[in-house]
Design a protein around this motif. Structure first.
Motif: not given
Length: 372
Positions: A210-225
């Motif tokens: 969360d939020p879902p992975l965005n392969r086109l616009h990856p970002s650091q320390r944004r997606n929580i598992v």
């Protein structure tokens, strides 16, 4: 947050105690809403305060109606080509009849049907006959399906997600897959998940990102598992899994020892000066949280001479004696007791004085805070 998301044990008992004390104060115009499944360890302590608490039971029929809406929407939009009307009706009856008010169960079954290849009317009807009857059986089926080549990484990730003291970023979880105190070496880049998406594929239905992975616009320390549902933790830490074919994935409270060890492995391998500029994402968590995991071990008199104990473990003249005492806390029992002081994991992690002082105080604070 639903009360049952709090793991059974000391933490949940503290919440019960707090709410009982709060109710006893009878503060005017203060209203507290608590949600939970009908668990005895939650219901019984508060039942004595029945004049302070109003019980609102959720109507199972209403939940079933909501599940029916979800099932109908999924049948209409998620199957390409569409299923036959007869098959849709069979799915509808199966998922709304046997769910016992459990939305999570119905969702897991629908997801498994959508992943059939091909998801044809014939294959769906065949799968309906073998659907697991309850949540625990559903999780057993998922874990049995984990690719054998990735079982160890899956174990590591599930242990950490059950026990981590804060939410974990996906970059940290990827690094966890390469950190294993029981392996040699304890950290190895080759054991990482090659792509973040692989983790999601291997642990499907057990975790969410969360939020879902965005392969086109990856970002650091944004997606929580996190675990996909509190029932996943209940199953992994419960008794049923120990008697099942998925027992290797069980997580006991003593696994906090393993997490503490893993943190020290991370620092040992990735906290040196020559690696300070490299992005080892788990390093910050390991630095700040390893002592918190160590305090959950079954050790008596935790706060007694905590700093002296830590000193003896790091700067003991006789290395074997120092290691033996630290091993009593379960932090380095995987290290050869004959290892010299200079080559010890902890000594390597604490090379400079300020680092040593920080760990020493941090360790003592953690122990004392736990006893308080």
């Amino acid at each position: 947050m639903p009360w049952t998301k709090i793991p059974k044990g000391m933490r949940r008992n503290k919440v019960v105690k707090f709410l009982k004390e709060l109710a006893a104060l009878r503060i005017p115009f203060l209203h507290v809403l608590v949600t939970s499944r009908p668990k005895l360890d939650i219901k019984s302590p508060l039942s004595a305060e029945n004049d302070a608490w109003v019980v609102l039971n959720v109507d199972v029929a209403a939940i079933s109606a909501d599940i029916g809406i979800y099932v109908n929407a999924a049948l209409d939009t998620d199957f390409v080509p569409p299923l036959s009307d007869d098959t849709k009706e069979k799915v509808r009856k199966r998922l709304t009849k046997d769910q016992h008010g459990m939305f999570r169960w119905a969702k897991l079954q629908m997801e498994s049907l959508k992943r059939l290849e091909p998801a044809s009317s014939k294959s769906v009807e065949k799968a309906l006959a073998t659907l697991p009857p309850d949540l625990n059986s559903s999780y057993l089926k998922i874990l049995k399906g984990v690719n054998a080549d990735f079982q160890r990484q899956a174990q590591l990730v599930l242990i950490w997600l059950c026990l981590a003291s804060r939410p974990l970023y996906i970059e940290e979880v990827v690094e966890i897959s390469a950190t294993d105190p029981h392996a040699k070496p304890g950290f190895h880049e080759a054991r990482r998940f090659e792509r973040q998406e692989y983790m999601e594929q291997i642990l499907k239905d057990l975790i969410v990102i969360d939020p879902p992975l965005n392969r086109l616009h990856p970002s650091q320390r944004r997606n929580i598992v996190r675990l996909g549902h509190f029932s996943v933790r209940e199953y992994l830490t419960g008794a049923d899994i120990l008697k099942s074919e998925a027992a290797i994935f069980s997580v006991s409270p003593s696994a906090n020892k393993f997490v503490a060890q893993s943190c020290l492995v991370c620092l040992f391998h990735n906290n040196s000066n020559d690696k300070s500029e490299q992005a080892y994402c788990l390093r910050e968590y390991a630095w700040n949280q390893w002592a918190w995991h160590s305090i959950f071990l079954n050790v008596s008199n935790r706060s007694e001479k905590a700093m002296e104990l830590f000193d003896s473990c790091v700067y003991e003249k006789d290395p074997s004696e120092g290691f033996a005492r630290l091993r009593g806390l379960g932090l380095i029992d995987w290290v050869d007791p004959n290892t010299t002081k200079e080559n010890s994991l902890l000594q390597s992690a604490l090379r400079n004085p300020w680092s040593y002082r920080y760990f020493r105080l941090h360790f003592a604070f953690a122990l004392n805070a736990f006893e308080y």
